[in-house]
Enzyme design. Sequence first.
Site, PDB file in Angstrom:
ATOM      1  N   GLU A   1      -7.184   5.974   2.976  1.00 16.24           N
ATOM      2  CA  GLU A   1      -6.546   4.684   3.248  1.00 16.24           C
ATOM      3  C   GLU A   1      -5.091   4.976   3.539  1.00 16.24           C
ATOM      4  O   GLU A   1      -4.331   5.350   2.641  1.00 16.24           O
ATOM      5  CB  GLU A   1      -6.701   3.745   2.041  1.00 16.24           C
TER       6      GLU A   1
ATOM      7  N   CYS B   1       1.137  -0.885   2.133  1.00 17.96           N
ATOM      8  CA  CYS B   1       0.317  -0.387   3.237  1.00 17.96           C
ATOM      9  C   CYS B   1      -0.208  -1.541   4.083  1.00 17.96           C
ATOM     10  O   CYS B   1      -0.617  -1.334   5.226  1.00 17.96           O
ATOM     11  CB  CYS B   1      -0.822   0.466   2.716  1.00 17.96           C
TER      12      CYS B   1
END
Length: 680
Positions: A255, A294
């Site tokens: 990720e 993120c």
Amino acid sequence: MKLSSYVCGKWYEGTSQGVETFNAVTGEAVCHVSSEGINFADVVRFGREVGGKALREMTFHDRALALKNMAKALMADKEKFYEISAQTGATRADGWVDIEGGLGTVFSYASLATRELPNDTVLVEGETETLSKNGSFLGRHILTSKPGVSVHINAFNFPIWGMLEKIAPSLIAGVPVIVKPATPSAYLSEAMVRDIVDGGYFPAGAIQIICGSVGDLLEHLNEQDVVTFTGSASTGRKLRTHPNIIENSIPFTMEADSLNAAILGKSVSEDDPEFDLFLREISKEMTIKAGQKCTAIRRVIVPREKVKAVIDGLSTKLDKIAMGDASHEGVRMGALISRDQVRDVAEQVARLTQECEIVHGGSDDFEVIGADKNKGAFYPKTVLYCDRPFEKTLVHEVEAFGPVTTVMPYDELDDAIDIAKLGKGSLVASVYSYDNVETKKLVTSAAAWHGRMLILNRDCAKESTGHGSPLMPLVHGGPGRAGGGEELGGLRAVKHYMQRTAIQGSPGSLMAVTSEYHRGALVESDGVHPFRKYFEDLVIGETLVTHRRTVTEADIVNFGCISGDHFYAHFDEIAAQDSFFGKRVAHGYFVLSAAAGMFVDPGKGPVIANYGLESLRFIEPVGIGDTIQAKLTVKKKIKKAKRGDEKANGVVQWAIEVVNQHNEPVAVYDIMTLVERRDD
């Protein structure tokens, strides 16, 4: 102080000073972080042979209960973690997302496991596949715990949530974890793991933490281990191509940072609620965690005619957000994690200015409340503008991981979609529109490039969790640049740490492996009605075959009058003859009711309640004069944890088959009942 690692059942200080970390607000030293001297082969071995063995002996429900107890204790002591979190530059709101958001995720996984998984160590998945004409050869899928370890390499921005959202599904799956927090904020992760260890919620070896470098850890992994990574795309690519990862085909979930987008619909006017929602969401994503997310919005895609209004409105909102020491009243944006991160963000903004212009912030002329901006890790809220997003590429390649975003214009809706795609894969994109036709086009055309898409408008704004909030039931990850992996997603994450295996064999063999009845297996009966038995006394495959009942016209008429269902196939002789059935037929739900009347024992007994029906299929019609018979079989048993003062009980799933006078199935389904247990 020197931060410790918890490995092989004890706390260990590295043999070197290692890396020094600093308070993001004051610039003062916090601790040194080093893992030098750790034998990583021993760490992996301890996890597999000690932690893994003990975890695999616990059922899904045992593991879930341990997680729940752990989360309750940590939540009760949350203020300690908020105090430590402030040193990372986080505000109270930032800490809430990390600390209480992380613990909330653990609670959610514990509840999900108790609700959706059996009180067993093997998970049976999907429906039975009949692989032969007469049903003597069947197929099924099962999932079992991998006898390895899961290595979690985490990012600095969410030292608790990022750790817990990986720990929870791994432990439920029965796989021990080795946590490697990012060095700049490792002291917060370590503080929580220390409390977890002291609480003794899980067996030794179930949770280990390495503060510092992972050394040669990856070289000691094998095909039964799992690696999950959160961080920069460049670091992720290096780890994913580690020779041992490739050679042993070790599952690697990544990720990574991504250039997430927010798209303002062309139909939205400046007076619409969606316009203000758009500005609010962007300003929020720029300032929560000082933009170190993120999922933060990096690219703002706007109809060309609204560019000025968006920049002006966004600037106004950003100017109202005070930055500084979060302990001071009114401060809503904190610091970056370190001075190194400030320099990195400044470098990336400088790169972006080669093709973009700064339209807000971006200079050293900004105010910090209650702190020294030259000592703390502060960076100004910065908005850039890229006038030609199809010609200029840096805005689709460079991420400044801080309070930075770039506005880009589009002319037609197809242009907005194409601009969003230029990021080559992101974790999330959000769409702001009240026009459902426009929304559908944006979402369906761009979805393949994004792991999640949020549609935000006036109808859901009050309850929406927002652009930047991954949620436990939904997948978190994205294609391409975002890493190509998935985390969260409810049971998807648990299954990620397990091995799915197809099993084939006779109904009896599959019943033995799965502890679940399969039609065609040998059944048994001792003559005692199963509704007279306690949970422990019932045996998988135990079956009751009922007496027969012939369906009459009066049955159909009476059921229709009671239910109010006067569908023509039940009451109109002429219409029924021309129908699919060719005759008048009984209501399907009459067949179910009649079957219940045949297999239920009316007396008081251990059966507490019937609370569910699944997988119902009506196979053949039942007409006037047909005779039906029911077969009730114990399909599956799930022992439930005792709650408070209630009587101990379990769930019994019964397979029901109703047949006609030709022994042809007319209805098959499962029912669930709560059944009292003898033990407390």
